[in-house]
Write a protein that holds these residues in place. Structure first.
Motif, mmCIF file in Angstrom:
data_model
loop_
_atom_site.group_PDB
_atom_site.id
_atom_site.type_symbol
_atom_site.label_atom_id
_atom_site.label_comp_id
_atom_site.label_asym_id
_atom_site.label_seq_id
_atom_site.Cartn_x
_atom_site.Cartn_y
_atom_site.Cartn_z
ATOM 1 N N PHE A 35 0.472 -4.612 -9.607
ATOM 2 C CA PHE A 35 -0.296 -3.730 -8.734
ATOM 3 C C PHE A 35 -0.010 -2.260 -9.045
ATOM 4 C CE2 PHE A 35 -0.641 -7.482 -5.830
ATOM 5 C CZ PHE A 35 -2.022 -7.481 -5.742
ATOM 6 N N PHE A 36 -0.496 -1.414 -8.174
ATOM 7 C CA PHE A 36 -0.414 0.031 -8.248
ATOM 8 C C PHE A 36 -1.221 0.509 -9.459
ATOM 9 C CE2 PHE A 36 2.062 4.151 -8.270
ATOM 10 C CZ PHE A 36 1.487 4.612 -7.110
ATOM 11 N N ASP A 37 -0.664 1.327 -10.370
ATOM 12 C CA ASP A 37 -1.451 1.893 -11.461
ATOM 13 C C ASP A 37 -1.530 0.983 -12.681
ATOM 14 O OD1 ASP A 37 -1.862 4.196 -9.964
ATOM 15 O OD2 ASP A 37 -0.117 5.215 -10.808
ATOM 16 N N ALA A 408 -0.687 -10.007 -8.646
ATOM 17 C CA ALA A 408 -1.827 -9.116 -8.872
ATOM 18 C C ALA A 408 -2.898 -9.798 -9.720
ATOM 19 C CB ALA A 408 -1.360 -7.828 -9.545
ATOM 20 N N ASP A 430 -6.659 1.572 -4.643
ATOM 21 C CA ASP A 430 -6.425 1.483 -6.085
ATOM 22 C C ASP A 430 -5.810 0.147 -6.475
ATOM 23 O OD1 ASP A 430 -7.408 4.020 -6.242
ATOM 24 O OD2 ASP A 430 -5.458 4.993 -6.544
ATOM 25 N N SER A 431 -4.870 -0.340 -5.673
ATOM 26 C CA SER A 431 -4.182 -1.582 -6.034
ATOM 27 C C SER A 431 -5.117 -2.779 -6.013
ATOM 28 C CB SER A 431 -3.003 -1.816 -5.085
ATOM 29 O OG SER A 431 -1.999 -0.859 -5.323
ATOM 30 N N ASP A 563 2.717 -2.971 -2.597
ATOM 31 C CA ASP A 563 1.370 -3.512 -2.794
ATOM 32 C C ASP A 563 1.372 -5.030 -2.916
ATOM 33 O OD1 ASP A 563 -0.067 -1.055 -2.756
ATOM 34 O OD2 ASP A 563 0.772 -0.605 -4.709
ATOM 35 N N THR A 564 2.420 -5.583 -3.508
ATOM 36 C CA THR A 564 2.521 -7.043 -3.555
ATOM 37 C C THR A 564 2.636 -7.599 -2.146
ATOM 38 O OG1 THR A 564 3.615 -6.933 -5.712
ATOM 39 C CG2 THR A 564 3.847 -8.980 -4.477
#
Length: 619
Positions: A35-37, A408, A430-431, A563-564
């Protein structure tokens, strides 16, 4: 003969400072996108495109050759690239520590030679390797380890110039190369400029008159610009229309918009003592290195503070002040976004690890002066030196073991499985969007679907990048003051509704009110229907095709970042909603199964599931 001499000159401790961290990182490496970027970076690297502002061209070009490795997915190969850069940063700790300890005498040098210094440097490198921050950045795609390694190399180059100058030998090439690397490193992240005051101090501390050398500084500035030219990647690739072309830097206006991060909010929060303390604690030595590591850092700084190497201590303190004044003072990040600034301190943690190595050496030197027995000295020195890295590794291993982290990837693939042919689905966070970009753009999954990202609908460059949806869109005519994500989303939905099935992700469902549309749940996404149509039951069949790796406790996947954790909560909340809808329709068995699965995924959902079951009289 020469080969044997070369082998004898090899330092096995320096090799271990690179190989051991690399082994740890590969052992805990994420097997795919996270996740994230992550999804965005990997998509940009695979297509040689441009990531979010300021573009990260050095990191993009560094990672690209690794995509040609003959094993694993593209995401795994890029993760390997990051692991190697993180191991190089650990080697940088070892190397700088040895440079700092040059000419220092260990316990009984006639018996142990340089062994205390080498062991101290190796211990510092391994401790740095296992810190929570670097470890998290090492096992999936991140530019900060590469940046930290370059910071260490430039620091060494400034020391080389300083030593040669004090010896009466002019070596301006060291400064020119350092300036080039600083300019180049801005293509990994712009926080490299926060190290410039420290680099300047290393030069000025040799002789204050160097500030009068205008010609040399102009040449160094020119070399810095030469390294900064890596940002031409943004322009050259924008003209080629790569798969990911953030900001579309095809002209000077767009290039500066991207480089200067004009697309991000600039409103600063009102700072109180609590927020200020949280911002300062984004840099946290005791958390990363333990309290014992903090003690060693103080010992290392104190050990040089009263010697001829005090300029190194002042260099560290200048770097600390520079980072805190800009990241905490100028950025003034809101409380919910402070976790973003924690990553910026990686170069400062590298320097901290170097001084921890110095502190270890100082302690070993004092212990050695009081241990007459050589064998006892060696055993005691080994146990003392490696207690810290072993302890830090044990503390952080479980939290940073991502070798089974498919959350993800599965979240994105489950989303794509939920969509019918030729659907359009709007994403919000975003995630939730970036893993979809990777799966569709790099892994070539579900290329029939369109995945517009709502926060970007306010930008013309983004509308230009998706002509199949927005070629004749009314969004272009919308005044800038009306271009909020909510307005552009609702207008775009109404444009697409008559053409294709329209869906939104879970985050959009709880971020925007759809007053004129009804939402029809399908797993973790929602179809938008006209409010005039009769309500339709939820599509519960989609849950059967979802992958649930790492969700139900059947694996050893312990890794949980923000995010996870959110993705897991989304699964639980969506199952609760689906289960309750099934109970309303009288489909008791299916509803109970959905609620049971929700409870198995998250404890919070389990409590809510029991309440729902009681409401419907189900035991």
């Amino acid at each position: 003969m020469n080969m044997n001499g070369t082998l004898r000159r090899l330092d096995p401790f320096s090799i271990a400072a690179f190989i051991i961290p690399l082994f740890i990182y590969l052992l805990t490496l994420a097997p795919t996108v996270t996740f994230f970027d992550s999804g965005e970076f990997i998509t940009a690297i695979a297509s040689l495109g441009t990531a979010h502002s300021p573009g990260y061209p050095l990191f993009i070009n560094y990672g690209k050759p690794f995509t040609f490795l003959p094993f694993g997915s593209i995401a795994f190969r890029v993760n390997v690239a990051t692991a190697i850069s993180a191991a190089a940063a650990c080697y940088g700790v070892y190397f700088l520590t040895m440079v700092f300890l040059r000419d220092e005498q260990g316990p009984r040098p006639e018996r142990l030679g340089t062994l205390p210094a080498r062991l101290s440097a190796l211990s510092a490198a391994l401790t740095f390797a296992c810190t929570a921050r670097l470890w998290l950045q090492s096992n999936h795609d991140k530019p900060y380890p590469l940046l930290a390694f370059i910071c260490a190399i430039v620091f060494w180059l400034m020391l080389l110039w300083r030593d040669s100058y004090l010896e009466g030998r002019e070596r301006p090439s060291y400064v020119y190369l350092g300036a080039f690397l600083v300019g180049l490193a801005t293509g990994a992240h712009q926080i490299i400029v926060l190290m410039i005051p420290t680099y300047a101090w290393l030069l000025i501390s040799a002789d204050r008159r160097v500030v009068l050398r205008v010609k040399e500084f102009l040449i160094a500035f020119a070399f810095g610009l030469l390294g900064f030219a890596i940002h031409l990647h943004l322009v050259v690739r924008a003209l080629q229309k790569p798969l990911l072309n953030w900001g579309d830097s095809k002209n000077l206006t767009q290039f500066l918009w991207n480089l200067l991060r004009k697309g991000y909010p600039v409103d600063k929060p009102s700072r109180g003592p609590e927020l200020l303390w949280a911002q300062v604690n984004a840099f946290n030595i005791p958390y990363e290195f333990t309290m014992f590591g903090m003690l060693l850092l103080v010992v290392g700084l104190a050990g040089f503070a009263l010697t001829r190497k005090r300029y190194l201590v002042l260099g560290y303190l200048i770097a600390l002040a520079s980072f805190l004044l800009v990241i905490v003072g100028y950025f003034n990040t809101p409380g919910e976004m402070i976790f973003l600034t924690e990553e910026f301190f990686t170069p400062l943690y590298l320097l901290s690890a170097v001084f921890i190595g110095v502190g270890l050496f100082v302690m070993i030197r004092e212990i050695g002066n009081h241990l007459p027995d050589r064998a006892a000295l060696r055993v005691g020195m080994f146990l003392f030196l490696f207690a810290l890295p072993v302890a830090v590794c044990a503390m952080n291993y479980r939290e940073n073991d991502q070798h089974q982290n498919y959350i993800a990837f599965d979240y994105a693939s489950n989303t794509l499985r939920s969509l019918p042919q030729n659907a359009v689905m709007y994403t919000w966070g975003d995630s939730g969007a970036f893993p979809l970009w990777y799966l569709q753009g790099v892994e070539r999954m579900r290329e029939d679907t369109a995945l517009p990202h709502t926060p970007h609908l306010v930008f013309d460059w983004y509308l230009d990048s998706v002509p199949v949806l927005f070629q004749h869109s009314r969004l272009y005519a919308l005044p800038l003051y009306q271009r909020s994500p909510e307005n552009t989303l609702l207008m775009s939905v109404m444009e697409q509704y008559a053409k294709r099935p329209v869906y939104i992700d879970f985050s959009t469902r709880y971020s925007v009110e759809f007053q004129t549309l009804q939402l029809h749940q399908r797993g973790i996404i929602y179809r938008l229907d006209s409010a005039n149509l009769p309500p339709a039951p939820s599509d519960s069949d989609v849950w059967g095709v979802y992958s649930t790796r790492g969700l139900l406790g059947e694996s050893d996947m312990f890794f949980r970042d923000l995010d996870t954790g959110k993705a897991i909560l989304i699964y639980g909340a969506a199952l609760l909603e689906s289960g309750e809808n099934l109970l309303k329709l009288g489909r008791k068995d299916e509803g109970v199964r959905a609620l049971d699965l929700a409870g198995r995924i998250t404890p919070q959902a389990g409590q809510q599931a029991l309440q729902i079951l009681r409401t419907y009289g189900v035991r």
